[in-house]
Design a protein around this motif. Structure first.
Motif, PDB file in Angstrom:
ATOM      1  N   PHE A 176      -3.133  -8.829   0.393  1.00 56.72           N
ATOM      2  CA  PHE A 176      -2.862  -7.845  -0.648  1.00 56.72           C
ATOM      3  C   PHE A 176      -2.175  -6.625  -0.060  1.00 56.72           C
ATOM      4  O   PHE A 176      -1.166  -6.150  -0.563  1.00 56.72           O
ATOM      5  N   ILE A 177      -2.716  -6.122   1.034  1.00 58.37           N
ATOM      6  CA  ILE A 177      -2.105  -4.967   1.692  1.00 58.37           C
ATOM      7  C   ILE A 177      -0.704  -5.307   2.157  1.00 58.37           C
ATOM      8  O   ILE A 177       0.235  -4.519   2.004  1.00 58.37           O
ATOM      9  N   ASN A 178      -0.548  -6.497   2.723  1.00 60.14           N
ATOM     10  CA  ASN A 178       0.787  -6.902   3.168  1.00 60.14           C
ATOM     11  C   ASN A 178       1.770  -6.932   2.013  1.00 60.14           C
ATOM     12  O   ASN A 178       2.919  -6.515   2.148  1.00 60.14           O
ATOM     13  N   SER A 179       1.313  -7.446   0.873  1.00 58.45           N
ATOM     14  CA  SER A 179       2.208  -7.485  -0.283  1.00 58.45           C
ATOM     15  C   SER A 179       2.632  -6.074  -0.683  1.00 58.45           C
ATOM     16  O   SER A 179       3.791  -5.836  -0.993  1.00 58.45           O
ATOM     17  N   LEU A 180       1.680  -5.142  -0.648  1.00 58.36           N
ATOM     18  CA  LEU A 180       2.021  -3.757  -0.963  1.00 58.36           C
ATOM     19  C   LEU A 180       3.043  -3.223   0.029  1.00 58.36           C
ATOM     20  O   LEU A 180       4.031  -2.598  -0.348  1.00 58.36           O
ATOM     21  N   ILE A 181       2.797  -3.485   1.305  1.00 54.47           N
ATOM     22  CA  ILE A 181       3.701  -3.002   2.347  1.00 54.47           C
ATOM     23  C   ILE A 181       5.098  -3.563   2.151  1.00 54.47           C
ATOM     24  O   ILE A 181       6.094  -2.888   2.388  1.00 54.47           O
ATOM     25  N   VAL A 182       5.165  -4.812   1.743  1.00 57.52           N
ATOM     26  CA  VAL A 182       6.477  -5.417   1.548  1.00 57.52           C
ATOM     27  C   VAL A 182       7.130  -4.918   0.274  1.00 57.52           C
ATOM     28  O   VAL A 182       8.307  -4.580   0.254  1.00 57.52           O
ATOM     29  N   THR A 183       6.358  -4.829  -0.796  1.00 54.97           N
ATOM     30  CA  THR A 183       6.956  -4.583  -2.100  1.00 54.97           C
ATOM     31  C   THR A 183       7.411  -3.162  -2.326  1.00 54.97           C
ATOM     32  O   THR A 183       8.492  -2.934  -2.870  1.00 54.97           O
ATOM     33  N   ILE A 184       6.614  -2.193  -1.958  1.00 58.12           N
ATOM     34  CA  ILE A 184       6.959  -0.825  -2.325  1.00 58.12           C
ATOM     35  C   ILE A 184       8.263  -0.328  -1.686  1.00 58.12           C
ATOM     36  O   ILE A 184       9.142   0.151  -2.407  1.00 58.12           O
ATOM     37  N   PRO A 185       8.437  -0.449  -0.377  1.00 56.09           N
ATOM     38  CA  PRO A 185       9.755  -0.040   0.138  1.00 56.09           C
ATOM     39  C   PRO A 185      10.883  -0.886  -0.436  1.00 56.09           C
ATOM     40  O   PRO A 185      11.975  -0.370  -0.680  1.00 56.09           O
ATOM     41  N   SER A 186      10.612  -2.184  -0.666  1.00 53.84           N
ATOM     42  CA  SER A 186      11.662  -3.049  -1.203  1.00 53.84           C
ATOM     43  C   SER A 186      12.029  -2.674  -2.622  1.00 53.84           C
ATOM     44  O   SER A 186      13.018  -3.163  -3.149  1.00 53.84           O
ATOM     45  N   THR A 187      11.223  -1.884  -3.272  1.00 54.94           N
ATOM     46  CA  THR A 187      11.561  -1.430  -4.609  1.00 54.94           C
ATOM     47  C   THR A 187      12.224  -0.064  -4.556  1.00 54.94           C
ATOM     48  O   THR A 187      13.222   0.194  -5.222  1.00 54.94           O
ATOM     49  N   VAL A 188      11.671   0.826  -3.750  1.00 55.23           N
ATOM     50  CA  VAL A 188      12.157   2.201  -3.732  1.00 55.23           C
ATOM     51  C   VAL A 188      13.523   2.334  -3.069  1.00 55.23           C
ATOM     52  O   VAL A 188      14.394   3.053  -3.556  1.00 55.23           O
TER      53      VAL A 188
END
Lengths: 390, 297
Positions: free
Chosen positions: B90-102
């Motif tokens: 879950f944490i990894n997904s957050l780490i991957v997703t948020i910068p990849s969105t912003v």
């Protein structure tokens, strides 16, 4: 007068001291941040320092050795990533902008657009444009040159894969768009329309992997005699038949249809949203006039509404087709391509990352591209025709 | 931008329906919604059941006795979050997703602004190239980019995934944002430039705030897309289980624990929680995003 001088001093203080120094600090911070992100152990080491500060030397030691609880280092990493990613990007733009603004008016006008557009172009160039060219190149030159293409076009196993893709295309698109249209029309007349649409639309938020797990549960097969806890086989047994291994049965491509159902379940919501908006755009006047002429609801819908929303229908169909042709996750998770369910995207993955055959994988990628290309061009032409261009 | 006809949009006509009259219509719609939710309901209910119960009786039977608390348990979730890798994932997904969105939002909005309101050579051609890239399937980029990463020593790092997702998301982002920005009234720009504002100031102080609906729409798209992505994570992040994102982890569970439904159902549900939540809260922007540029008149 005195006030003005004070204002002027404050301004010069800002521009000649505060801003450059601030920028310098930011750049240094950014560099440290980048280094932090690139070095695998950096996060763990930093966390170790914190642990030692709090007296937990044991955990610190573990972290330095590369094991231990990785949650704290992860959070650090995430935090730094956020700052570097967002802050860094803004700093870059602001910095380049400042530099360009210092140059004369002549240079400013012609250089500034490139500052704005440059990063995007560079990213696209390196990550998309060059790879496309390179993949085509790889498909023709790796291994035995054209043998890769020969394999792609003549190998019988590949033929089965292509047949599957066509099945996916025809059934998947017809299903998703057809259901989308019917549901949009149905739901249009109901009071709690938005709520109903949410139920249909929700699966789009679920990953294809999650949807595969959900449906794998529905399709579960147990040998006859054991309890059928998969919904579909429970129904099948309830109807008096033997339970069917839906995902493994390749007779009549039953399993491929079972997999396609998953995508339809997901994609219908997308079609429904677009078609629902299109339906709402049909002027009521013509419908009322038709009603006065004695047309039934069914006639009104199929003979009047549908033709009017033709542009949206075509657009949805083509967009869904492109999505369907690229399907990978469902096949990868459910069968890995076995039991005669393989599709091009999955095969490409296997060739590239399990069999390490770059040549064949590249050919399959190009095949996929060629399959998608006409659809995309059709879509653009359709958009132009209906006057919805950018 | 959906078109609503003036006096009365084609919509609720009293006492009429497409195929059925009112009461059967409502019943049909309710039945449809129920049917559509059935598969999801199945794993939701099962995730709270004991492993032996799941495989011995259908989950629908458990629903017949909903208040028999003995049959419900949280142990599957404990196991999935604890001994399986899910909390980490879950944490990894957050780490991957948020910068990849912003990051793509930032890069794309600068570019979209430039395409819409600045003059530079080859502007038209470059924009066509960007639009053309919309149709390129991921698969065309996978191998060369991976070779590129390996050569630079960036294989299996988060940075490789961020950059990949950013680049892959740019064509759509630029397209959506360009559509929006180019429709802003040009007087805005004229008055601002008369006031001496630079492009940068116009961008940050005028265009960006006004573009928030479009930015939000793309942000949600990209967030869902990256969170739910499997292929890119598989190729660029697949090596180390410690870095696994949720989709990867879930697919591994299916492969390794095929029949252990108590794990699979809880795992699947956890992966769905955040995206469904984001989706439900921000539905309006998501729908607006899909519709913008798709329907006109």
């Amino acid at each position: 007068m005195a006030d003005e001088t004070r204002e002027y001093d404050k301004d010069t203080f800002r521009t000649t001291f505060l801003v450059p120094v601030g920028a310098l600090i930011a750049v240094v911070g950014l560099a440290i941040g980048l280094y932090f992100l690139l070095d695998r152990q950096a996060a763990a080491n930093t966390a170790a320092i914190f642990y030692e500060l709090f007296g937990n030397d044991a955990e610190a030691e573990l972290l330095r050795r590369g094991s231990g609880n990785t949650v704290v280092p992860k959070m650090l990493l995430a935090g730094v990533a956020m700052i570097v990613g967002v802050g860094g990007v803004w700093l870059f733009y602001w910095g380049m902008n400042t530099v360009v603004m210092r140059l004369g008016d002549r240079w400013r006008g012609s250089l500034l657009p490139w500052v704005f557009v440059g990063p995007a172009l560079i990213l696209l160039g390196i990550w998309l444009v060059w790879p496309v060219i390179q993949t085509v190149f790889l498909s023709l030159t790796t291994g035995d040159g054209l043998a890769n293409w020969e394999w792609a076009l003549t190998n019988p196993a590949n033929h089965q894969t292509y047949i599957n893709n066509v099945l996916w295309l025809v059934v998947g698109v017809a299903g998703a768009v057809g259901f989308g249209l019917l549901i949009a029309g149905l739901v249009d007349r109901v009071k709690r329309e938005a709520l109903a649409k949410t139920f249909i639309f929700l699966p789009l938020a679920i990953s294809l992997v999650g949807a595969s797990v959900i449906w794998r549960f529905v399709y579960t097969w147990r040998p006859p005699g054991q309890p059928q806890y998969g919904l579909l086989n429970a129904i099948t047994e309830g109807l008096g038949f033997d339970p069917i291994p839906w995902v493994q049965t390749s007779d009549f491509r039953l399993n491929t249809f079972a997999l396609i159902a998953i995508l339809i379940w997901l994609q219908t919501g997308f079609a429904m949203v677009i078609l629902s908006a299109a339906i709402k755009g049909v002027p009521t006047e013509i419908l009322e006039a038709a009603g006065l002429d004695g047309a039934s609801e069914r006639q009104k819908f199929f003979k009047m509404v549908v033709p009017t929303i033709r542009g949206s229908l075509i657009m949805v169909t083509i967009t869904t087709a492109i999505v369907v042709l690229k399907v990978f996750d469902i096949v990868y998770v459910m069968t890995g391509g076995r039991f005669n369910t393989d599709v091009v995207a999955n095969n490409m993955y296997i060739q590239a990352f399990q069999l390490f055959d770059v040549g064949r994988a590249s050919v399959l990628a190009v095949v996929l591209f060629l399959a998608v290309l006409p659809m995309a061009l059709l879509n653009i032409r359709n958009i132009r025709k209906e006057g919805m261009a950018a | 931008m959906t078109a609503q006809t003036g006096s009365s949009g084609a919509g609720v006509t009293p006492n009429r329906s497409v195929f059925l009259t009112r009461a059967p219509l409502r019943f049909a719609v309710i039945a449809l919604c129920l049917l559509w939710s059935l598969p999801t309901l199945g794993i939701f209910v099962s995730s709270f059941r004991d492993a032996r119960d799941i495989t011995s009786t259908g989950w629908w039977e458990a629903l017949l006795t909903p208040f028999d608390t003995a049959q419900w348990t949280l142990i599957n979730y404990e196991q999935v979050l604890g001994s399986e890798n899910m909390a980490n994932a879950f944490i990894n997904s957050l780490i991957v997703t948020i910068p990849s969105t912003v990051i793509p939002i930032t890069v794309a909005s600068f570019a979209a602004y430039a395409f819409a309101w600045m003059r530079f050579p080859f502007r038209g051609t470059l924009f066509m190239v960007v639009i053309a890239l919309l149709v390129v399937p991921l698969q065309m980029a996978l191998i060369p980019v991976q070779q590129f990463y390996t050569a630079l020593g960036l294989g299996n790092t988060f940075i490789s995934v961020w950059l990949a997702h950013t680049a892959f998301g740019l064509p759509l982002a630029i397209f959506l944002l360009y559509n929006f920005i180019s429709q802003l009234p040009s007087d805005l720009f004229e008055t601002a430039s008369i006031d001496g504002a630079t492009h940068f100031q116009m961008f940050t102080k005028v265009v960006l705030p006004l573009s928030i609906p479009a930015l939000a729409a793309f942000a949600i798209f990209q967030f869902l897309w990256v969170w739910n992505d499997l292929l890119v994570a598989l190729v660029y992040l697949g090596g180390l289980p410690d870095q696994s994102v949720m989709t990867l982890e879930l697919s591994r569970l299916v492969g390794g624990r095929g029949q252990q439904w108590h794990i699979l159902t809880a795992g699947a549900f956890i992966t769905m929680l955040l995206p469904v939540l984001v989706f439900m809260l921000l539905q309006r922007y998501f729908v607006r995003g899909i519709l913008s540029g798709s329907v006109k008149g």
